[in-house]
Write an enzyme that holds these catalytic residues in place. Sequence first.
Site, PDB file in Angstrom:
ATOM      1  N   GLU A 257      -0.330   1.947   1.497  1.00 35.06           N
ATOM      2  CA  GLU A 257      -1.238   0.839   1.207  1.00 35.06           C
ATOM      3  C   GLU A 257      -1.335   0.049   2.503  1.00 35.06           C
ATOM      4  O   GLU A 257      -0.390  -0.645   2.873  1.00 35.06           O
ATOM      5  CB  GLU A 257      -0.678  -0.045   0.087  1.00 35.06           C
ATOM      6  N   CYS A 296      -3.688  -8.489   0.534  1.00 33.22           N
ATOM      7  CA  CYS A 296      -4.362  -7.288   1.033  1.00 33.22           C
ATOM      8  C   CYS A 296      -5.719  -7.110   0.345  1.00 33.22           C
ATOM      9  O   CYS A 296      -6.598  -6.450   0.874  1.00 33.22           O
ATOM     10  CB  CYS A 296      -3.491  -6.077   0.794  1.00 33.22           C
TER      11      CYS A 296
HETATM   12  P1  NAP Z   1       3.978  -4.397   9.001  1.00 35.55           P
HETATM   13  O1  NAP Z   1       4.292  -5.158  10.234  1.00 35.55           O
HETATM   14  O2  NAP Z   1       3.330  -3.074   9.154  1.00 35.55           O
HETATM   15  O3  NAP Z   1       5.361  -4.272   8.218  1.00 35.55           O
HETATM   16  C1  NAP Z   1       5.432  -3.670   6.966  1.00 35.55           C
HETATM   17  C2  NAP Z   1       6.834  -3.128   6.741  1.00 35.55           C
HETATM   18  O4  NAP Z   1       7.093  -2.050   7.633  1.00 35.55           O
HETATM   19  C3  NAP Z   1       7.936  -4.158   6.992  1.00 35.55           C
HETATM   20  O5  NAP Z   1       8.946  -3.973   6.035  1.00 35.55           O
HETATM   21  C4  NAP Z   1       8.424  -3.791   8.377  1.00 35.55           C
HETATM   22  O6  NAP Z   1       9.735  -4.205   8.625  1.00 35.55           O
HETATM   23  C5  NAP Z   1       8.327  -2.281   8.318  1.00 35.55           C
HETATM   24  N1  NAP Z   1       8.268  -1.609   9.613  1.00 35.55           N
HETATM   25  C6  NAP Z   1       7.859  -2.109  10.811  1.00 35.55           C
HETATM   26  N2  NAP Z   1       7.925  -1.147  11.747  1.00 35.55           N
HETATM   27  C7  NAP Z   1       8.381  -0.028  11.132  1.00 35.55           C
HETATM   28  C8  NAP Z   1       8.659   1.309  11.562  1.00 35.55           C
HETATM   29  N3  NAP Z   1       8.459   1.688  12.837  1.00 35.55           N
HETATM   30  N4  NAP Z   1       9.123   2.202  10.671  1.00 35.55           N
HETATM   31  C9  NAP Z   1       9.314   1.843   9.375  1.00 35.55           C
HETATM   32  N5  NAP Z   1       9.057   0.596   8.913  1.00 35.55           N
HETATM   33  C10 NAP Z   1       8.597  -0.319   9.767  1.00 35.55           C
HETATM   34  O7  NAP Z   1       3.055  -5.218   8.006  1.00 35.55           O
HETATM   35  P2  NAP Z   1       3.212  -6.734   7.553  1.00 35.55           P
HETATM   36  O8  NAP Z   1       2.826  -7.561   8.721  1.00 35.55           O
HETATM   37  O9  NAP Z   1       4.519  -6.975   6.895  1.00 35.55           O
HETATM   38  O10 NAP Z   1       2.121  -6.833   6.397  1.00 35.55           O
HETATM   39  C11 NAP Z   1       0.787  -7.203   6.609  1.00 35.55           C
HETATM   40  C12 NAP Z   1      -0.123  -6.032   6.408  1.00 35.55           C
HETATM   41  O11 NAP Z   1       0.153  -5.393   5.169  1.00 35.55           O
HETATM   42  C13 NAP Z   1      -1.584  -6.450   6.325  1.00 35.55           C
HETATM   43  O12 NAP Z   1      -2.306  -5.643   7.203  1.00 35.55           O
HETATM   44  C14 NAP Z   1      -1.984  -6.185   4.888  1.00 35.55           C
HETATM   45  O13 NAP Z   1      -3.322  -5.813   4.715  1.00 35.55           O
HETATM   46  C15 NAP Z   1      -1.072  -5.099   4.489  1.00 35.55           C
HETATM   47  N6  NAP Z   1      -0.846  -5.144   3.049  1.00 35.55           N
HETATM   48  C16 NAP Z   1      -1.408  -4.191   2.277  1.00 35.55           C
HETATM   49  C17 NAP Z   1      -1.199  -4.201   0.921  1.00 35.55           C
HETATM   50  C18 NAP Z   1      -1.787  -3.150   0.028  1.00 35.55           C
HETATM   51  O14 NAP Z   1      -1.357  -3.047  -1.122  1.00 35.55           O
HETATM   52  N7  NAP Z   1      -2.735  -2.376   0.476  1.00 35.55           N
HETATM   53  C19 NAP Z   1      -0.423  -5.200   0.325  1.00 35.55           C
HETATM   54  C20 NAP Z   1       0.129  -6.154   1.151  1.00 35.55           C
HETATM   55  C21 NAP Z   1      -0.092  -6.116   2.520  1.00 35.55           C
HETATM   56  P3  NAP Z   1      10.032  -5.561   9.418  1.00 35.55           P
HETATM   57  O15 NAP Z   1       9.471  -6.679   8.629  1.00 35.55           O
HETATM   58  O16 NAP Z   1      11.505  -5.591   9.503  1.00 35.55           O
HETATM   59  O17 NAP Z   1       9.363  -5.415  10.756  1.00 35.55           O
END
Ligand code: NAP
Length: 516
Positions: A257, A296
Amino acid sequence: MTELLQNFIGGRWVAGQGTGTSLFDPITGNELVRVSSAGLDLISGFSFARKEAGQLLRAMTYAQRAKLLEEVGTVLQANRDAYYEIATANSGTVKSDSAVDIDGALYTVATFAKLGKTLGERRHLVDGDSVSLAKDAKFLSQHLQVPTKGLALFINAFNFPAWGLWEKAAPALLSGVPVVVKPATSTAWLTQRMVKDVVDAGVLPVGALSVVCGSSAGLLDALEEFDVLSFTGSADTAATIRRHPAIAQRSVRINIEADSINSALLMPNCAIDSPSFESLVKEVAREMTVKSGQKCTAIRRIFVPQELFDSAGQAISARLSKITVGNPRNETVRMGSLVSRDQLATVKEGLAMLKSDSEVLYNGEAQPLVDVDPAVASCMAPTLLGVRDGDAGGKVHDHEVFGPVATLIPFRNLEHAQQLVRRGGGSLVVSLYGSDETALAATAVDLAECHGRVHVVTPEVSAIHSGHGNVMPQSLHGGPGRAGGGEELGGLRALNFYHRRAAVQGAQGVVDSVRS
Ligand code: NAP
């Protein structure tokens, strides 16, 4: 020093090594707690979840596991006040925004508990009817869905620490699959607290629900062939994860997602004084400001007939001007903060980028903030942008600004509107506003191909619809293309991800037996 939150892995509470990473109050900047996953033995922790908890869960029937979910719901309900306090402190959300996350989680658990009961005292699911593979119907094929014997790893985003856990954990546990959740670090506290409450209450087999807070290092390396991985977050992190050997070589099943540039569309021939115009304006203002636009599913692009561009801009701006922004502890405040200063900087950067080929219709940056120090708090008032030529303005169709920002775009006719909506490259949701049910239905079917959900608002349902951005457990969540290509929820369809489909071929007696 603040408390270092413990991880629950391998059936026990364990502290990560080192001082860890701090979590902050986005309003005051105060440090709240710390997390660390350094030094955890993930390989044996995952193995414990698969072997010990997985076996106990799978020995139960769907109805028995539905009962477990009911008990989980009771535990969460009993601790609801504490969750609200954590949300205010760590996410900076006003009460109604915390409810979207916390009560959304409780409702989702309750819904799956209810749905699970309908599956009865079975341990696997029958998929469709048997079909004959031989002329005399003595040799048949029957498809089954059996729970995977692996575990489910969830890597979650920061914006839904409660709902993000339970919208995935409820169908996984109902399927008989143990869960390990790794919440986003900045808001990990609420997820950790919910897991702690459920673990301490002893309602689930030990190891059925584990939590790892802090860095994701090593999590994917610990995955095996029959595990599943559900990721919610940015498209960039999703791309990194897709390349990991667990997915690329061991074929761990993955659901993604990612970000999404969702749309709202006012149908042609809707007058300025029509109920549909009013519904669109109301919903856009709500979507831009609920959780400070950190959803999102939030509306990012608003499409209106070109003759209504100015009046729609004015009407949405008038609503936005009434939203007080600032400290969620102040009762006059309607919209709290973004999750962190980092996120505030990212949103401001994204806004500046969108502004380079759009005009500002409502300037949130000029709005005073209530009861906060702007140099410390992560608050930001909503901003409405406008692009008069949607064909030319490319950035608005490509770049998700994860905050209280949306862009108004005019269209010439319905075909043009549909072309512009499609430039989002696949989204979670589009909402349509109008009163011609036939035209709305045809547009919904047309746009369904590039959306996970099409939300249609006619005057008849304007006061009762579930909301453009609200994800209901009964309806599909996910979207094709840039939205990640995932599918979650959708009632019992959610269980598919945690089951393996197989065809059993054999004589009538064998088929009858596997069906029962
Ligand atoms: P993110 O920076 O991609 O982080 C998401 C998760 O991935 C966090 O738990 C993060 O851990 C982890 N992560 C980071 N680098 C990683 C790696 N190399 N390998 C494995 N895991 C890793 O996203 P975010 O800033 O938290 O969330 C915002 C984004 O999520 C927005 O773009 C939004 O659109 C999207 N979103 C989508 C949905 C949906 O249902 N489609 C729902 C909510 C949000 P850390 O926090 O420890 O870095």
